[in-house]
Design a protein around this motif. Structure first.
Motif, PDB file in Angstrom:
ATOM      1  N   ALA A 107     -37.033 -14.162  29.004  1.00 53.28           N
ATOM      2  CA  ALA A 107     -35.933 -13.803  28.113  1.00 53.28           C
ATOM      3  C   ALA A 107     -34.832 -14.844  28.231  1.00 53.28           C
ATOM      4  O   ALA A 107     -34.628 -15.451  29.286  1.00 53.28           O
ATOM      5  CB  ALA A 107     -35.387 -12.424  28.469  1.00 53.28           C
ATOM      6  N   ASP A 110     -29.212 -14.211  26.551  1.00 53.06           N
ATOM      7  CA  ASP A 110     -28.719 -13.000  25.892  1.00 53.06           C
ATOM      8  C   ASP A 110     -29.724 -11.859  25.932  1.00 53.06           C
ATOM      9  O   ASP A 110     -29.512 -10.809  25.319  1.00 53.06           O
ATOM     10  CB  ASP A 110     -28.350 -13.310  24.441  1.00 53.06           C
ATOM     11  CG  ASP A 110     -29.540 -13.801  23.618  1.00 53.06           C
ATOM     12  OD1 ASP A 110     -30.619 -14.019  24.221  1.00 53.06           O
ATOM     13  OD2 ASP A 110     -29.394 -13.960  22.395  1.00 53.06           O
ATOM     14  N   THR A 112     -32.805 -11.960  24.726  1.00 49.27           N
ATOM     15  CA  THR A 112     -33.798 -12.061  23.657  1.00 49.27           C
ATOM     16  C   THR A 112     -35.088 -12.670  24.198  1.00 49.27           C
ATOM     17  O   THR A 112     -35.056 -13.720  24.843  1.00 49.27           O
ATOM     18  CB  THR A 112     -33.280 -12.944  22.508  1.00 49.27           C
ATOM     19  OG1 THR A 112     -32.056 -12.385  22.003  1.00 49.27           O
ATOM     20  CG2 THR A 112     -34.308 -13.036  21.386  1.00 49.27           C
TER      21      THR A 112
END
Length: 366
Positions: A107, A110, A112
């Motif tokens: 990830a 942030d 994501t």
């Protein structure tokens, strides 16, 4: 002689081969996969990893993604094929991220998920598990030596040799998918010593056509004296001459010929990934840690230190040419014979970044 019968025979053992085998098995077909190495460890992806064209299905994002690649391919790409690739890649990467044996995508800062790249050893280890669970029979260390045809010239299987069992084998099949990879044999690029172009030879012997081979002399950037050609990361690089001045026009996309000319003239070219911000640096290390392994061992920080680079031939592994595709089902024009992955031409998509993943989700009849 081991004599087998199946619905689909897949020749190869990389991403295209394993996804094709998985799709066929899920469709209810009996599937045999024959790899000249050990499926899951042989080939360019298993050694070096791969980047994928992972773009969320937002119309604006998809349009920007396709538009950004068209110029590099001389505006020869077929947008319908590009859209198919984007859809298939998005679906398959999301599939890898869930369920038993899911791939551990990192990830970003942030939170994501970063699904634009895959670490080869882990990716292919999991793909082998997936096809075994789907019931695919794997013939490891079993190079194919020729395709079999029936009286009408249709491809009806293949013959080969099982090296560890010291015996020949024959597989009679309703369809054969050539997913043997591109050709970059002994070029020095990581993982390409098994990329001998045997699939192209088999196809030509059976009467299939090759296409786009004039676009297949591709070279990747690598630190001098090493084998890792993760060229995508060099989009963050500034290239320098030996005296420290910027090498004008040099770039990983659209400016590799400048690097080539300088090297051919006896000069040296240096690079530094100095255009990558902190967030990009962290994401790059998470996505492809093997890219940085060489630098770490040499005591080089590629983001702040200049390092000399070279170009390594990647042939049709990164180039565009290969076995001509005659339709949306990836048929070759010879009945019973299909092509996938780097063995196939990628003229419909025709850009180096796209082509390395264009066929990873293609099934024998999709």
């Amino acid at each position: 002689m081991t004599d087998l019968a199946t619905d689909v025979l897949v020749v190869g053992g990389g991403p295209a081969a394993t996804w094709a085998a998985l799709a066929a098995a899920r469709a209810g077909a009996r599937v045999v996969l024959a790899d000249k190495g050990y499926c899951g460890t042989s080939g360019a992806t298993a050694a070096g990893g791969t980047g994928v064209w992972y773009v969320p299905p937002d119309p604006a994002a998809r349009e920007a993604a396709m538009a950004s690649r068209e110029g590099l391919g001389g505006y020869l790409a077929d947008r319908r094929w590009m859209a198919r690739v984007l859809d298939e890649t998005y679906a398959r990467m999301n599939e890898l991220a869930v369920g038993a044996g899911r791939y551990p995508f990192p990830a970003g800062p942030d939170g994501t998920p970063l699904r634009g790249g895959l670490q080869g050893p882990e990716y292919m280890r999991r793909m082998r598990i997936r096809i075994r669970r789907a019931g695919v029979r794997i013939l490891d260390h079993s190079p194919v030596t020729e395709l079999l045809t029936d009286g009408d010239g249709a491809v009806a299987g293949a013959a080969g040799h099982r090296r560890q069992a010291h015996e020949d084998y024959r597989v009679r099949a309703g369809a054969v998918v050539l997913a043997t990879g591109g050709c970059a044999f002994l070029s020095g690029a990581l993982g390409t010593n098994t990329n001998t172009g045997d699939g192209a030879l088999f196809a030509a012997e059976a009467g299939a056509e090759l296409s786009g081979m004039e676009f297949s002399n591709a070279y990747g950037i690598a630190p001098e004296g090493t084998s890792v050609t993760k060229t995508a990361f060099y989009s963050f690089a500034t290239f320098y001459q030996e005296d420290g001045s910027v090498l004008e026009g040099a770039a990983s996309q659209g400016g590799r010929s400048v690097i080539a000319r300088t090297l051919l003239d006896g000069g040296k070219v240096y690079a530094r990934l100095d255009r990558a911000g902190e967030a990009a640096r962290a994401a790059m290390r998470l996505a492809q840690p093997n890219f940085f392994l060489t630098f770490d061992r040499l005591g080089i920080d590629p983001f702040t230190d200049r390092f000399s680079v070279t170009l390594l031939a990647e042939g049709t592994v990164r180039g565009t040419g290969g076995i001509r595709i005659a339709g949306d089902d990836c048929a070759t024009g010879v009945p019973g014979l299909y092509a996938a992955g780097d063995a196939a031409t990628r003229e419909e998509i025709c850009d180096w970044l796209v082509l390395v993943t264009a066929w990873h989700g293609a099934s024998p009849a999709e």
